[in-house]
Motif scaffolding. Sequence first.
Motif, PDB file in Angstrom:
ATOM      1  N   GLY A  67      43.371  22.710  15.884  1.00  0.00           N
ATOM      2  CA  GLY A  67      43.748  23.929  16.574  1.00  0.00           C
ATOM      3  C   GLY A  67      42.717  25.012  16.335  1.00  0.00           C
ATOM      4  O   GLY A  67      41.845  24.902  15.472  1.00  0.00           O
ATOM      5  N   GLY A  68      42.790  26.074  17.124  1.00  0.00           N
ATOM      6  CA  GLY A  68      41.823  27.160  16.992  1.00  0.00           C
ATOM      7  C   GLY A  68      40.420  26.694  17.333  1.00  0.00           C
ATOM      8  O   GLY A  68      40.184  26.086  18.380  1.00  0.00           O
ATOM      9  N   ARG A  69      39.476  26.973  16.440  1.00  0.00           N
ATOM     10  CA  ARG A  69      38.080  26.598  16.671  1.00  0.00           C
ATOM     11  C   ARG A  69      37.885  25.090  16.735  1.00  0.00           C
ATOM     12  O   ARG A  69      36.902  24.614  17.309  1.00  0.00           O
ATOM     13  CB  ARG A  69      37.198  27.140  15.538  1.00  0.00           C
ATOM     14  N   VAL A  70      38.800  24.345  16.121  1.00  0.00           N
ATOM     15  CA  VAL A  70      38.620  22.895  16.006  1.00  0.00           C
ATOM     16  C   VAL A  70      39.709  22.185  16.799  1.00  0.00           C
ATOM     17  O   VAL A  70      40.690  21.673  16.238  1.00  0.00           O
ATOM     18  CB  VAL A  70      38.619  22.462  14.526  1.00  0.00           C
ATOM     19  N   GLN A  71      39.559  22.193  18.108  1.00  0.00           N
ATOM     20  CA  GLN A  71      40.426  21.438  19.005  1.00  0.00           C
ATOM     21  C   GLN A  71      39.532  20.806  20.051  1.00  0.00           C
ATOM     22  O   GLN A  71      39.068  21.479  20.978  1.00  0.00           O
ATOM     23  CB  GLN A  71      41.497  22.318  19.659  1.00  0.00           C
ATOM     24  N   ARG A  72      39.280  19.514  19.915  1.00  0.00           N
ATOM     25  CA  ARG A  72      38.273  18.839  20.742  1.00  0.00           C
ATOM     26  C   ARG A  72      38.702  18.680  22.200  1.00  0.00           C
ATOM     27  O   ARG A  72      37.864  18.702  23.093  1.00  0.00           O
ATOM     28  CB  ARG A  72      37.942  17.464  20.168  1.00  0.00           C
ATOM     29  N   GLY A  76      44.528  20.387  29.819  1.00  0.00           N
ATOM     30  CA  GLY A  76      45.604  19.419  29.920  1.00  0.00           C
ATOM     31  C   GLY A  76      46.368  19.222  28.628  1.00  0.00           C
ATOM     32  O   GLY A  76      47.387  18.541  28.611  1.00  0.00           O
ATOM     33  N   PHE A  77      45.877  19.826  27.546  1.00  0.00           N
ATOM     34  CA  PHE A  77      46.567  19.775  26.263  1.00  0.00           C
ATOM     35  C   PHE A  77      47.118  21.153  25.931  1.00  0.00           C
ATOM     36  O   PHE A  77      46.587  22.172  26.380  1.00  0.00           O
ATOM     37  CB  PHE A  77      45.613  19.328  25.151  1.00  0.00           C
ATOM     38  N   SER A  78      48.168  21.175  25.112  1.00  0.00           N
ATOM     39  CA  SER A  78      48.688  22.458  24.663  1.00  0.00           C
ATOM     40  C   SER A  78      47.640  23.176  23.828  1.00  0.00           C
ATOM     41  O   SER A  78      46.941  22.560  23.019  1.00  0.00           O
ATOM     42  CB  SER A  78      49.954  22.253  23.822  1.00  0.00           C
ATOM     43  N   ARG A  79      47.536  24.484  24.031  1.00  0.00           N
ATOM     44  CA  ARG A  79      46.636  25.280  23.192  1.00  0.00           C
ATOM     45  C   ARG A  79      47.238  25.360  21.793  1.00  0.00           C
ATOM     46  O   ARG A  79      48.374  25.790  21.609  1.00  0.00           O
ATOM     47  CB  ARG A  79      46.493  26.690  23.760  1.00  0.00           C
ATOM     48  N   LEU A  80      46.456  24.921  20.811  1.00  0.00           N
ATOM     49  CA  LEU A  80      46.898  24.977  19.425  1.00  0.00           C
ATOM     50  C   LEU A  80      46.176  26.116  18.719  1.00  0.00           C
ATOM     51  O   LEU A  80      44.947  26.094  18.620  1.00  0.00           O
ATOM     52  CB  LEU A  80      46.600  23.649  18.718  1.00  0.00           C
ATOM     53  N   PRO A  81      46.880  27.100  18.230  1.00  0.00           N
ATOM     54  CA  PRO A  81      46.218  28.202  17.526  1.00  0.00           C
ATOM     55  C   PRO A  81      45.721  27.723  16.167  1.00  0.00           C
ATOM     56  O   PRO A  81      46.145  26.665  15.672  1.00  0.00           O
ATOM     57  CB  PRO A  81      47.343  29.229  17.365  1.00  0.00           C
ATOM     58  N   PRO A  82      44.827  28.464  15.515  1.00  0.00           N
ATOM     59  CA  PRO A  82      44.433  28.112  14.156  1.00  0.00           C
ATOM     60  C   PRO A  82      45.653  28.122  13.253  1.00  0.00           C
ATOM     61  O   PRO A  82      46.565  28.940  13.428  1.00  0.00           O
ATOM     62  CB  PRO A  82      43.427  29.208  13.773  1.00  0.00           C
ATOM     63  N   VAL A  83      45.670  27.239  12.263  1.00  0.00           N
ATOM     64  CA  VAL A  83      46.890  27.092  11.474  1.00  0.00           C
ATOM     65  C   VAL A  83      47.172  28.305  10.597  1.00  0.00           C
ATOM     66  O   VAL A  83      48.299  28.456  10.099  1.00  0.00           O
ATOM     67  CB  VAL A  83      46.853  25.807  10.618  1.00  0.00           C
ATOM     68  N   ALA A  84      46.193  29.184  10.414  1.00  0.00           N
ATOM     69  CA  ALA A  84      46.473  30.424   9.692  1.00  0.00           C
ATOM     70  C   ALA A  84      47.564  31.229  10.392  1.00  0.00           C
ATOM     71  O   ALA A  84      48.303  31.988   9.749  1.00  0.00           O
ATOM     72  CB  ALA A  84      45.203  31.266   9.564  1.00  0.00           C
ATOM     73  N   ALA A  85      47.667  31.059  11.710  1.00  0.00           N
ATOM     74  CA  ALA A  85      48.714  31.769  12.459  1.00  0.00           C
ATOM     75  C   ALA A  85      50.104  31.278  12.066  1.00  0.00           C
ATOM     76  O   ALA A  85      51.080  32.026  12.165  1.00  0.00           O
ATOM     77  CB  ALA A  85      48.493  31.582  13.961  1.00  0.00           C
ATOM     78  N   ILE A  86      50.193  30.035  11.621  1.00  0.00           N
ATOM     79  CA  ILE A  86      51.481  29.520  11.162  1.00  0.00           C
ATOM     80  C   ILE A  86      51.865  30.153   9.826  1.00  0.00           C
ATOM     81  O   ILE A  86      53.006  30.547   9.607  1.00  0.00           O
ATOM     82  CB  ILE A  86      51.433  27.982  10.999  1.00  0.00           C
ATOM     83  N   GLY A  87      50.875  30.252   8.930  1.00  0.00           N
ATOM     84  CA  GLY A  87      51.177  30.665   7.566  1.00  0.00           C
ATOM     85  C   GLY A  87      51.210  32.155   7.315  1.00  0.00           C
ATOM     86  O   GLY A  87      51.573  32.590   6.219  1.00  0.00           O
ATOM     87  N   LYS A  88      50.881  32.966   8.312  1.00  0.00           N
ATOM     88  CA  LYS A  88      50.703  34.407   8.075  1.00  0.00           C
ATOM     89  C   LYS A  88      51.973  35.115   7.618  1.00  0.00           C
ATOM     90  O   LYS A  88      51.915  36.146   6.951  1.00  0.00           O
ATOM     91  CB  LYS A  88      50.151  35.072   9.336  1.00  0.00           C
ATOM     92  N   GLN A 133      32.397  30.190   5.272  1.00  0.00           N
ATOM     93  CA  GLN A 133      31.935  30.323   6.652  1.00  0.00           C
ATOM     94  C   GLN A 133      32.645  29.350   7.582  1.00  0.00           C
ATOM     95  O   GLN A 133      32.773  29.605   8.774  1.00  0.00           O
ATOM     96  CB  GLN A 133      30.418  30.070   6.720  1.00  0.00           C
ATOM     97  N   VAL A 134      33.066  28.222   7.049  1.00  0.00           N
ATOM     98  CA  VAL A 134      33.557  27.157   7.910  1.00  0.00           C
ATOM     99  C   VAL A 134      35.077  26.956   7.825  1.00  0.00           C
ATOM    100  O   VAL A 134      35.673  26.410   8.740  1.00  0.00           O
ATOM    101  CB  VAL A 134      32.831  25.832   7.601  1.00  0.00           C
ATOM    102  N   ILE A 135      35.719  27.406   6.755  1.00  0.00           N
ATOM    103  CA  ILE A 135      37.162  27.204   6.612  1.00  0.00           C
ATOM    104  C   ILE A 135      37.933  28.344   7.273  1.00  0.00           C
ATOM    105  O   ILE A 135      38.504  28.194   8.340  1.00  0.00           O
ATOM    106  CB  ILE A 135      37.558  27.043   5.137  1.00  0.00           C
ATOM    107  N   GLY A 136      37.971  29.516   6.656  1.00  0.00           N
ATOM    108  CA  GLY A 136      38.606  30.678   7.283  1.00  0.00           C
ATOM    109  C   GLY A 136      39.997  30.389   7.799  1.00  0.00           C
ATOM    110  O   GLY A 136      40.877  29.933   7.067  1.00  0.00           O
ATOM    111  N   ASP A 137      40.217  30.632   9.096  1.00  0.00           N
ATOM    112  CA  ASP A 137      41.560  30.487   9.669  1.00  0.00           C
ATOM    113  C   ASP A 137      41.969  29.034   9.909  1.00  0.00           C
ATOM    114  O   ASP A 137      43.033  28.774  10.463  1.00  0.00           O
ATOM    115  CB  ASP A 137      41.696  31.303  10.958  1.00  0.00           C
ATOM    116  N   ARG A 138      41.137  28.088   9.451  1.00  0.00           N
ATOM    117  CA  ARG A 138      41.557  26.682   9.464  1.00  0.00           C
ATOM    118  C   ARG A 138      42.505  26.390   8.300  1.00  0.00           C
ATOM    119  O   ARG A 138      43.083  25.302   8.245  1.00  0.00           O
ATOM    120  CB  ARG A 138      40.340  25.761   9.382  1.00  0.00           C
ATOM    121  N   SER A 139      42.620  27.335   7.372  1.00  0.00           N
ATOM    122  CA  SER A 139      43.504  27.186   6.221  1.00  0.00           C
ATOM    123  C   SER A 139      44.865  27.809   6.515  1.00  0.00           C
ATOM    124  O   SER A 139      44.961  28.849   7.156  1.00  0.00           O
ATOM    125  CB  SER A 139      42.876  27.873   5.004  1.00  0.00           C
TER     126      SER A 139
END
Length: 349
Positions: A67-72, A76-88, A133-139
């Motif tokens: 999700g977020g920056r890392v959604q290949r 046609g797929f649901s937009r997945l937000p970065p998982v930080a949005a789940i944990g905020k 630099q690479v993790i951020g909102d992926r956490s």
Amino acid sequence: MALGPLMVDLLATELSETEKEILKHPLVGGVILFSRNFESVEQITRLCDEIHQLRQPHLLISVDHEGGRVQRFRKGFSRLPPVAAIGKEYHQHPKLTLERAEQSGWLMAAELRAIGVDFSFAPVLDLDYGVSQVIGDRSFHRDPLAVTDIARAYIQGMKRAWMSAVGKHFPGHGAVEVDSHLGLPVDSRHLEDMLQADMLPFTRLCQTELAGIMPAHIVYENNDKLPACFSPFWLQEMLRGKLQFQGAILSDDLSMEGAAIMGGPLERAEAALSAGCDMVLVCNNPGSVEQVIDGLKVSTDPLRNARLMRLHGRHATPRHELQQSAEWKQAVQTVMDYAPDPEMELNLT
């Protein structure tokens, strides 16, 4: 045929004859897909089916689809937000956060399983220290206990969609600034400190929740001189020994700069497998796959094969049935509620 220890990539949206031959090689056990391999839902479904038809048991098909920056795959797929949005809002609304995590994990996994992908490299178990630099909102969160709870719920959602979880990046990537895609990060913390922080989610989830773990291309200099992905200390003494992890260990991409310290593609693959990896990712470097296949000498390992076989997805729901289900509509609505996207139009009817 057993699953080999190599996971390779593809150049485009269709298999070339050369790639078909590579995928039939006994050293190959899986394929990782990227955005360059995606054109449409119909095309990616055909590609996955063609890959699965090449061998029995079928090759593993994976993707980074957090999700977020890392959604290949996007159109046609649901937009997945970065998982930080789940944990905020975890500390303010823990029950609601865990419900969101479970539904988000299910949605990600169900949509991928519907097209034939076996697993996503998820979830990220790194802590967000605000420096990487690479993790951020992926956490999911900064708090290791919060990450553990949220990730467990997310994994339960994945399991409900019949997808195994592969946690990353062991023993923790969040406290270093350098992106291991671009350089070799060095972490100076002591093991005792990491056990109480970054390693806590791995420690608490590796026994029952994680079928796979991806180690980091990071040197933890007060523990070992080698990057974790190539370190018997981290993979055998700590992960297999102290943590008693019985699942598959899959390397990060061996083409990353964080792996360059180990030599060329063949030397990197040999070192990672020797250190304890069950499968190594050889991708994003045209020509390296052939080099590794030509030079790698590795015997068949029934235990390694059994670990990898656990990563096969099961019981996929056809896409048209999935999108007509009340469960899918509710999960999409849940994502829109906690991370609205005014530019995205989703058909929930």
